[in-house]
Design a protein around this motif. Structure first.
Motif, mmCIF file in Angstrom:
data_model
loop_
_atom_site.group_PDB
_atom_site.id
_atom_site.type_symbol
_atom_site.label_atom_id
_atom_site.label_comp_id
_atom_site.label_asym_id
_atom_site.label_seq_id
_atom_site.Cartn_x
_atom_site.Cartn_y
_atom_site.Cartn_z
ATOM 1 N N LYS A 63 11.715 30.524 27.482
ATOM 2 C CA LYS A 63 10.763 29.663 28.175
ATOM 3 C C LYS A 63 10.624 28.312 27.477
ATOM 4 O O LYS A 63 10.243 28.252 26.318
ATOM 5 C CB LYS A 63 9.391 30.341 28.217
ATOM 6 C CG LYS A 63 9.371 31.629 29.039
ATOM 7 C CD LYS A 63 7.977 32.242 29.084
ATOM 8 C CE LYS A 63 7.661 32.990 27.812
ATOM 9 N NZ LYS A 63 6.883 34.210 28.070
ATOM 10 N N PRO A 64 10.927 27.216 28.202
ATOM 11 C CA PRO A 64 10.721 25.900 27.614
ATOM 12 C C PRO A 64 9.311 25.393 27.911
ATOM 13 O O PRO A 64 8.838 25.510 29.030
ATOM 14 C CB PRO A 64 11.751 25.023 28.338
ATOM 15 C CG PRO A 64 11.971 25.694 29.651
ATOM 16 C CD PRO A 64 11.549 27.135 29.532
ATOM 17 N N ILE A 65 8.673 24.840 26.882
ATOM 18 C CA ILE A 65 7.357 24.233 27.082
ATOM 19 C C ILE A 65 7.449 22.782 26.625
ATOM 20 O O ILE A 65 7.929 22.499 25.519
ATOM 21 C CB ILE A 65 6.256 24.988 26.295
ATOM 22 C CG1 ILE A 65 6.155 26.433 26.792
ATOM 23 C CG2 ILE A 65 4.900 24.323 26.452
ATOM 24 C CD1 ILE A 65 6.802 27.463 25.915
ATOM 25 N N CYS A 66 7.004 21.866 27.462
ATOM 26 C CA CYS A 66 7.124 20.426 27.181
ATOM 27 C C CYS A 66 5.760 19.749 27.121
ATOM 28 O O CYS A 66 4.783 20.276 27.656
ATOM 29 C CB CYS A 66 7.969 19.752 28.255
ATOM 30 S SG CYS A 66 9.520 20.595 28.573
ATOM 31 N N GLU A 67 5.748 18.557 26.526
ATOM 32 C CA GLU A 67 4.527 17.760 26.312
ATOM 33 C C GLU A 67 3.804 18.299 25.072
ATOM 34 O O GLU A 67 3.307 19.427 25.057
ATOM 35 C CB GLU A 67 3.561 17.796 27.506
ATOM 36 C CG GLU A 67 4.098 17.128 28.752
ATOM 37 C CD GLU A 67 4.314 15.641 28.600
ATOM 38 O OE1 GLU A 67 3.341 14.917 28.309
ATOM 39 O OE2 GLU A 67 5.453 15.190 28.745
ATOM 40 N N VAL A 70 0.417 20.065 25.284
ATOM 41 C CA VAL A 70 0.562 21.310 26.061
ATOM 42 C C VAL A 70 1.160 22.375 25.143
ATOM 43 O O VAL A 70 0.724 23.531 25.147
ATOM 44 C CB VAL A 70 1.443 21.088 27.315
ATOM 45 C CG1 VAL A 70 1.699 22.397 28.060
ATOM 46 C CG2 VAL A 70 0.783 20.091 28.267
ATOM 47 N N TYR A 74 -0.418 25.913 23.980
ATOM 48 C CA TYR A 74 0.366 27.123 24.234
ATOM 49 C C TYR A 74 0.479 27.970 22.961
ATOM 50 O O TYR A 74 0.226 29.168 22.982
ATOM 51 C CB TYR A 74 1.765 26.743 24.740
ATOM 52 C CG TYR A 74 2.688 27.922 24.932
ATOM 53 C CD1 TYR A 74 3.624 28.280 23.953
ATOM 54 C CD2 TYR A 74 2.622 28.689 26.092
ATOM 55 C CE1 TYR A 74 4.466 29.365 24.131
ATOM 56 C CE2 TYR A 74 3.473 29.785 26.277
ATOM 57 C CZ TYR A 74 4.391 30.114 25.290
ATOM 58 O OH TYR A 74 5.228 31.193 25.457
#
Lengths: 231, 222
Positions: A63-67, A70, A74
């Motif tokens: 799972k990629p999480i950006c910003e 954010v 997370y």
């Protein structure tokens, strides 16, 4: 925690990348740090952040999480058994988020405005803007810390991370413009907090050395005729 | 039980204020609405939000909050009924990501800019707004009525302005952004949104919005 499970796509000079790394450090998580090269974007970056094509990206499993902010939230929410990054009270959380948004929307752009300013007058105005912002943040520190060492209280938290990540670039800007921005007489609490923040165990290995950062800034300006990246 | 005194400072046509109102309505939280004239800001507004001097400002039992997304998360955390953000951290991260994306690419520098701009600037703004809308369309495909599924949530509130304000800007600015054949999922979502009970009776009258934005367009031409 398995090394490959958590990866950070980033680069050592980026304050936004630093936010993600500090958050992971607070939770004492191992992660693989994959550095992007200046001027080119890896396949993995383009695949993980197709919308913005920017760092940082946290890749948790698949799972990629950006910003950056954010990502920090997370990390706080997934690894909830570790030390908390956001305050527990909803109002304190709102205040932390408010000032983090101020820093991203107003204060950091004003810092980036100094090297961009054309002419002495514009430069002085830009410098004043940054100083005005720091005075606001000084007040915010007094209110949020409630006499404790950090915005987050006894240990570093969301707002410490959101603001503290820019201390390296702040010092570089001071050096290259021959100006004091974080002034012990005008913003005494912030000045002391800055020292504490930079020596914190979750921060000190990811906060770049000012001289190294200044060298990098020269390369960046030369290559792109532009100040630091804005995520 | 602690008395819940909630006041909301707003401006009738502000989409940032509307999203806070929808959140309060969804949660069944009673509030006092105080209309501000943003062109003639009251001492109260300047005192409550000295940093930005903007609406919305929420005051909950003396606690002052500003910035609409910050307020939405506060409302969600303080009143647990009808959750706005998803439960799963990854879904929450995605909702926050897309809310920020839409705010930057479709709202501020997107549609309103396109409506006011002329010539090349217009083409550019239009192009990037449509490109951004394509990504939102991608997020809505196969989702159900709303971004989170069958129930309205945070991301719907964040983007809700599209359903009633974008058509006004298109009209006033003589631009076409929301083509229903090109964006069928978004068009369907817009219809669900404006008909939702928490939304439909709270929208400003269309003719009043047209007059307001026609005036603003003249004042803010770029």
């Amino acid at each position: 925690m398995a090394n490959k499970e958590v990866r950070v796509l980033g680069a050592w000079p980026s304050p936004f990348v630093m936010r993600a790394r500090i958050a992971l450090n607070i939770k004492k998580l191992d992660y693989e740090f994959l550095q992007e090269q200046l001027g080119s974007k890896s396949e993995l970056l383009l695949k993980s952040n197709p919308v913005h094509k920017k760092i940082p990206v946290l890749i948790h499993g698949d799972k990629p999480i950006c910003e950056s902010l954010v990502i920090v939230q997370y990390v706080d929410e997934v690894w909830s058994s570790g030390p908390s990054i956001l305050p527990s009270d909803p109002y304190d959380r709102a205040i932390a988020r408010f000032w983090a948004a101020y820093i991203d929307d107003k204060w950091f752009p004003s810092l980036s405005g100094i090297p961009r300013a054309q002419g002495e007058e514009a430069k002085m105005a830009a410098i004043q803007q940054v100083r005005d912002g720091l005075e606001l943040l000084e007040d915010a520190f007094v209110k949020c810390s409630k006499g404790k060492p950090f915005f987050g209280g006894d240990s570093i938290g969301y707002l410490d991370i959101a603001f503290g990540c820019f201390l390296g670039w702040l010092r570089v800007t001071e050096k290259s413009n021959g100006v004091k921005l974080l002034d012990e007489t005008k913003t005494p609490n912030l000045a002391k907090w800055a020292v504490r923040f930079c020596s914190d165990v979750a921060v000190k290995d990811v906060m770049p050395d000012t001289d190294k950062l200044a060298e990098f800034a020269k390369v960046l300006f030369a290559k792109f005729r532009a100040p630091p990246p804005s995520n | 039980m602690e008395s819940q005194e909630v006041k909301l400072l707003g401006f009738w046509v502000s989409p940032f204020v509307h999203r806070v109102e929808w959140a309060l309505k969804l949660k069944g939280v009673p509030y006092e609405y105080i209309e501000e004239d943003i062109f003639n800001k009251s001492p109260l507004l300047l005192e409550l939000n000295p940093v930005h001097k903007k609406v919305p400002v929420l005051v909950h039992n003396q606690k002052v909050l500003a910035e609409s997304f910050v307020i939405l998360e506060y409302i969600d955390e303080n009143w647990k009924q009808c959750p706005l953000l998803p439960q799963d951290p990854y879904d929450r991260a995605k909702a926050r990501f897309w809310a920020k994306f839409a705010e930057e690419k479709i709202l501020s520098d997107g549609a309103w800019r396109a409506a006011r701009a002329k010539g090349d600037n217009r083409e550019k703004a239009l192009g990037s707004t449509i490109e951004a809308l394509e990504k939102i369309e991608g997020e809505l495909k196969g989702k159900g009525k709303f971004f989170g599924g069958e129930s309205i949530g945070y991301l719907d509130l964040a983007l809700g302005w599209i359903s009633y304000m974008l058509p006004v800007w298109e009209d006033v600015g003589s631009i076409k952004i929301m083509d229903p054949t090109r964006f069928p999922a978004t068009a369907a979502w817009m219809s669900e949104f404006v008909n939702h009970p928490a939304v439909k009776d709270s929208l400003p009258p269309r003719d009043k919005m047209i007059i307001y934005f026609e005036k603003r367009l003249k004042e803010l031409e770029i």
